[in-house]
Design a protein around this motif. Structure first.
Motif, PDB file in Angstrom:
ATOM      1  N   MET A  61       7.857  -1.075 -41.002  1.00  0.00           N
ATOM      2  CA  MET A  61       6.790  -2.293 -42.502  1.00  0.00           C
ATOM      3  C   MET A  61       5.781  -2.518 -41.462  1.00  0.00           C
ATOM      4  SD  MET A  61       6.562  -6.541 -42.370  1.00  0.00           S
ATOM      5  CE  MET A  61       5.855  -7.243 -40.765  1.00  0.00           C
TER       6      MET A  61
ATOM      7  N   LEU B  88      14.120  -5.201 -34.733  1.00  0.00           N
ATOM      8  CA  LEU B  88      13.416  -3.930 -33.999  1.00  0.00           C
ATOM      9  C   LEU B  88      12.928  -3.601 -35.483  1.00  0.00           C
ATOM     10  CD1 LEU B  88      10.663  -5.276 -32.349  1.00  0.00           C
ATOM     11  CD2 LEU B  88      11.927  -2.870 -31.497  1.00  0.00           C
TER      12      LEU B  88
ATOM     13  N   ILE C  33      -5.419  -8.299 -44.893  1.00  0.00           N
ATOM     14  CA  ILE C  33      -3.668  -8.099 -44.254  1.00  0.00           C
ATOM     15  C   ILE C  33      -3.961  -6.517 -43.018  1.00  0.00           C
ATOM     16  CG2 ILE C  33      -2.726  -5.485 -45.102  1.00  0.00           C
ATOM     17  CD1 ILE C  33      -2.520  -6.330 -48.175  1.00  0.00           C
TER      18      ILE C  33
ATOM     19  N   VAL D 167      -1.776  -7.531 -39.743  1.00  0.00           N
ATOM     20  CA  VAL D 167      -0.865  -6.395 -39.445  1.00  0.00           C
ATOM     21  C   VAL D 167      -1.360  -6.132 -37.794  1.00  0.00           C
ATOM     22  CG1 VAL D 167      -0.756  -2.953 -39.366  1.00  0.00           C
ATOM     23  CG2 VAL D 167      -0.868  -4.999 -41.488  1.00  0.00           C
TER      24      VAL D 167
ATOM     25  N   ALA E  33      15.797 -12.291 -32.211  1.00  0.00           N
ATOM     26  CA  ALA E  33      14.399 -12.885 -32.910  1.00  0.00           C
ATOM     27  C   ALA E  33      14.812 -14.018 -33.592  1.00  0.00           C
ATOM     28  CB  ALA E  33      13.595 -11.916 -33.422  1.00  0.00           C
TER      29      ALA E  33
ATOM     30  N   ALA F 267       0.686  -8.820 -35.518  1.00  0.00           N
ATOM     31  CA  ALA F 267       2.912  -8.576 -36.415  1.00  0.00           C
ATOM     32  C   ALA F 267       2.777  -7.576 -35.104  1.00  0.00           C
ATOM     33  CB  ALA F 267       2.622  -8.160 -37.912  1.00  0.00           C
ATOM     34  N   SER F 268       1.634  -6.592 -35.526  1.00  0.00           N
ATOM     35  CA  SER F 268       2.213  -5.301 -34.645  1.00  0.00           C
ATOM     36  C   SER F 268       2.125  -6.009 -32.828  1.00  0.00           C
ATOM     37  CB  SER F 268       0.792  -4.360 -34.049  1.00  0.00           C
ATOM     38  OG  SER F 268       0.571  -3.904 -35.455  1.00  0.00           O
TER      39      SER F 268
ATOM     40  N   ILE G  90       5.638  -7.917 -32.342  1.00  0.00           N
ATOM     41  CA  ILE G  90       6.454  -7.007 -32.423  1.00  0.00           C
ATOM     42  C   ILE G  90       6.652  -6.083 -31.518  1.00  0.00           C
ATOM     43  CG2 ILE G  90       7.240  -5.363 -33.134  1.00  0.00           C
ATOM     44  CD1 ILE G  90       6.358  -5.894 -36.120  1.00  0.00           C
TER      45      ILE G  90
ATOM     46  N   MET H  60       8.416  -8.440 -28.554  1.00  0.00           N
ATOM     47  CA  MET H  60       9.380  -9.286 -29.202  1.00  0.00           C
ATOM     48  C   MET H  60      10.495  -8.036 -28.958  1.00  0.00           C
ATOM     49  SD  MET H  60      11.596  -8.723 -33.315  1.00  0.00           S
ATOM     50  CE  MET H  60       9.903  -9.924 -33.707  1.00  0.00           C
ATOM     51  N   ALA H  61      10.029  -6.812 -28.882  1.00  0.00           N
ATOM     52  CA  ALA H  61      11.041  -5.540 -27.753  1.00  0.00           C
ATOM     53  C   ALA H  61      11.365  -5.606 -26.710  1.00  0.00           C
ATOM     54  CB  ALA H  61      10.583  -4.432 -27.936  1.00  0.00           C
TER      55      ALA H  61
ATOM     56  N   LEU I 130      20.971 -11.010 -35.750  1.00  0.00           N
ATOM     57  CA  LEU I 130      19.233 -11.946 -35.036  1.00  0.00           C
ATOM     58  C   LEU I 130      18.765 -10.693 -33.524  1.00  0.00           C
ATOM     59  CD1 LEU I 130      20.222 -15.794 -34.697  1.00  0.00           C
ATOM     60  CD2 LEU I 130      18.925 -14.437 -36.494  1.00  0.00           C
TER      61      LEU I 130
ATOM     62  N   LEU J 180       4.846  -7.565 -48.864  1.00  0.00           N
ATOM     63  CA  LEU J 180       4.263  -6.186 -48.998  1.00  0.00           C
ATOM     64  C   LEU J 180       4.901  -5.964 -50.274  1.00  0.00           C
ATOM     65  CD1 LEU J 180       6.447  -4.087 -46.106  1.00  0.00           C
ATOM     66  CD2 LEU J 180       4.542  -3.526 -47.349  1.00  0.00           C
TER      67      LEU J 180
ATOM     68  N   ARG K 284       1.155  -7.401 -52.426  1.00  0.00           N
ATOM     69  CA  ARG K 284       0.531  -6.929 -51.416  1.00  0.00           C
ATOM     70  C   ARG K 284      -0.820  -6.645 -52.036  1.00  0.00           C
ATOM     71  NH1 ARG K 284       0.823  -0.786 -48.304  1.00  0.00           N
ATOM     72  NH2 ARG K 284      -1.146  -1.339 -48.552  1.00  0.00           N
TER      73      ARG K 284
ATOM     74  N   VAL L  63      13.988 -16.530 -35.869  1.00  0.00           N
ATOM     75  CA  VAL L  63      12.135 -16.936 -37.376  1.00  0.00           C
ATOM     76  C   VAL L  63      11.749 -18.575 -37.062  1.00  0.00           C
ATOM     77  CG1 VAL L  63      10.931 -17.409 -39.041  1.00  0.00           C
ATOM     78  CG2 VAL L  63      12.683 -15.421 -38.792  1.00  0.00           C
TER      79      VAL L  63
ATOM     80  N   TYR M 181      11.374  -3.982 -39.139  1.00  0.00           N
ATOM     81  CA  TYR M 181      10.042  -4.346 -38.338  1.00  0.00           C
ATOM     82  C   TYR M 181       9.189  -3.448 -38.249  1.00  0.00           C
ATOM     83  CZ  TYR M 181      10.944  -9.287 -38.566  1.00  0.00           C
ATOM     84  OH  TYR M 181      10.742 -10.995 -39.246  1.00  0.00           O
TER      85      TYR M 181
ATOM     86  N   LEU N 197       5.385 -12.205 -44.110  1.00  0.00           N
ATOM     87  CA  LEU N 197       4.275 -10.821 -44.653  1.00  0.00           C
ATOM     88  C   LEU N 197       4.614  -9.573 -44.604  1.00  0.00           C
ATOM     89  CD1 LEU N 197       1.408  -9.088 -43.222  1.00  0.00           C
ATOM     90  CD2 LEU N 197       2.521  -8.601 -41.698  1.00  0.00           C
ATOM     91  N   LYS N 198       6.323  -9.588 -44.310  1.00  0.00           N
ATOM     92  CA  LYS N 198       6.656  -8.604 -44.939  1.00  0.00           C
ATOM     93  C   LYS N 198       7.711  -8.687 -46.937  1.00  0.00           C
ATOM     94  CE  LYS N 198      11.443  -8.154 -44.518  1.00  0.00           C
ATOM     95  NZ  LYS N 198      12.914  -8.738 -43.631  1.00  0.00           N
TER      96      LYS N 198
ATOM     97  N   VAL O 119      18.087  -8.079 -31.237  1.00  0.00           N
ATOM     98  CA  VAL O 119      15.896  -7.647 -31.731  1.00  0.00           C
ATOM     99  C   VAL O 119      16.336  -6.198 -32.151  1.00  0.00           C
ATOM    100  CG1 VAL O 119      14.516  -6.271 -30.540  1.00  0.00           C
ATOM    101  CG2 VAL O 119      15.000  -8.592 -30.384  1.00  0.00           C
TER     102      VAL O 119
ATOM    103  N   LEU P  33       5.554 -13.172 -39.704  1.00  0.00           N
ATOM    104  CA  LEU P  33       5.695 -11.972 -39.740  1.00  0.00           C
ATOM    105  C   LEU P  33       6.964 -11.476 -40.859  1.00  0.00           C
ATOM    106  CD1 LEU P  33       5.120 -10.306 -37.649  1.00  0.00           C
ATOM    107  CD2 LEU P  33       7.552 -10.886 -36.678  1.00  0.00           C
ATOM    108  N   GLN P  34       7.508 -12.969 -41.515  1.00  0.00           N
ATOM    109  CA  GLN P  34       8.522 -12.488 -42.436  1.00  0.00           C
ATOM    110  C   GLN P  34       8.129 -12.576 -43.740  1.00  0.00           C
ATOM    111  OE1 GLN P  34      11.752 -11.977 -41.563  1.00  0.00           O
ATOM    112  NE2 GLN P  34      13.012 -12.584 -43.927  1.00  0.00           N
TER     113      GLN P  34
END
Lengths: 205, 205
Positions: A199, A193, B145, B149, B165, B152-153, B156, B159-160, A187, B134, B137, B167, A196, B130-131, A189, B127-128
């Motif tokens: 992706m 990261l 899409i 995206v 993280a 999601a960007s 992300i 999240m950094a 889990l 893929l 798609r 879900v 993602y 979306l992955k 990051v 986000l999950q």
């Protein structure tokens, strides 16, 4: 493909690394690949190349060192023993977690080359007991305390290089803590990261 | 006394932070202290000072800001709302874990002042999903899409700044992951080490 986690179990000699590792591999809900060492010593009866060890010649081992493929290695009674990076890299890349049990010196060398691993220091319960004894310390011989403090200081200095400290008070408790660590590492990051980001880059094309 | 863990749960608005927090506090085997906010708004019927909020005057709140006691604060409809550091510090010092649920902007401010916390980013299952999507798609509208995206960007990037993280696919699963994180955070060397060093110093006296 989600990259696997490199799990490095280390600790002072005599702490019970091997016992914990064996108990961990008996768990039904784990799927760790054991890191296979490379050696120049001859296979013993029944030992299988690529299972018990990668058995190679002296020349081959030294080629691996020269090529930077040895995460760590040592010589023992005229033979080389070491951890090849290529096997670990390939296995992690296939999405499998790799488990490496190794002494403190080896772990530090591996960490330099693969800092992304989860480095677990197995501590003797003494350290914990020492702490618990602080309250009633008046009853202990000062010399005994001094020796304990010296041993503890040395262990604590080693521990500082690791990510996690797991007390080996009971093997099954230590095993459960290691399993929890691996679950939670997934889990983190800094592990999620890159996946993602890849992706998003893929989708943005 | 072992210091408690500061657990910060954050994430994009609408992800379900409040629902997860409520479910977490209904668990019988946790003992987190909820971080109490400070505010200048008047108590509503039945609200208790020091339980629901620390209710203070405008002047008092501004004194707290000036004294560096606000980990973060914001103004909303003419009133201040914020997170006082002193309450969290005191509670952690007593060995209790503190739980703080906060928006992304607030979490970043808190992290600057208390980087030792465990910062958890709750992610939408999109986000999950979306992955996972893929692979197939080709069936999705390109505009859909693109929007996904972009969202999601942005997530992300947020999240950094976090350590973990989680879900929020199912509330009970998210709750279990948070409980696992806290359990494993207690094994992290950077939490354990100061305690052991203090012990050795104490024994060496």
């Amino acid at each position: 493909m989600k990259r696997g986690v490199l799990i490095v179990l280390s600790g002072p000699s005599g702490v019970g690394k091997g016992t914990v590792r064996k108990a961990l591999f008996e768990e039904l809900d784990i799927d760790f690949t054991y890191s296979i060492s490379m050696t120049t010593r001859r296979p013993r009866n029944g030992e299988v190349d690529g299972e018990d060890y990668f058995f190679v010649s002296h020349a081959e081992f030294e080629e691996n060192i020269a090529a930077g493929n040895m995460l760590e290695h040592a010589e023992y009674v005229g033979n080389y023993y070491g951890t090849p990076k290529s096997f670990i890299d390939k296995t992690l890349g296939q999405g499998h977690d790799v488990f490496l049990e190794i002494d403190v010196q080896g772990a530090l060398q591996v960490k330099e080359k693969m800092p992304e691993g989860a480095y677990i220091f197995l501590t003797p319960p003494d350290l914990q007991a020492l702490k618990e004894r602080l309250v009633g310390r008046g009853t202990d011989d000062p010399e005994v305390i001094d020796r304990r403090v010296a041993a503890a200081s040395s262990e604590i200095r080693m521990m500082a290089n690791y990510d996690y400290a797991v007390v080996n008070d009971e093997v099954q408790l230590a095993v459960q803590r290691i399993k929890d660590i691996v679950k939670v590492e997934r889990l983190r990051v800094n592990r999620i990261l890159p996946e993602y980001i890849a992706m998003i880059e893929e989708l943005g094309k």
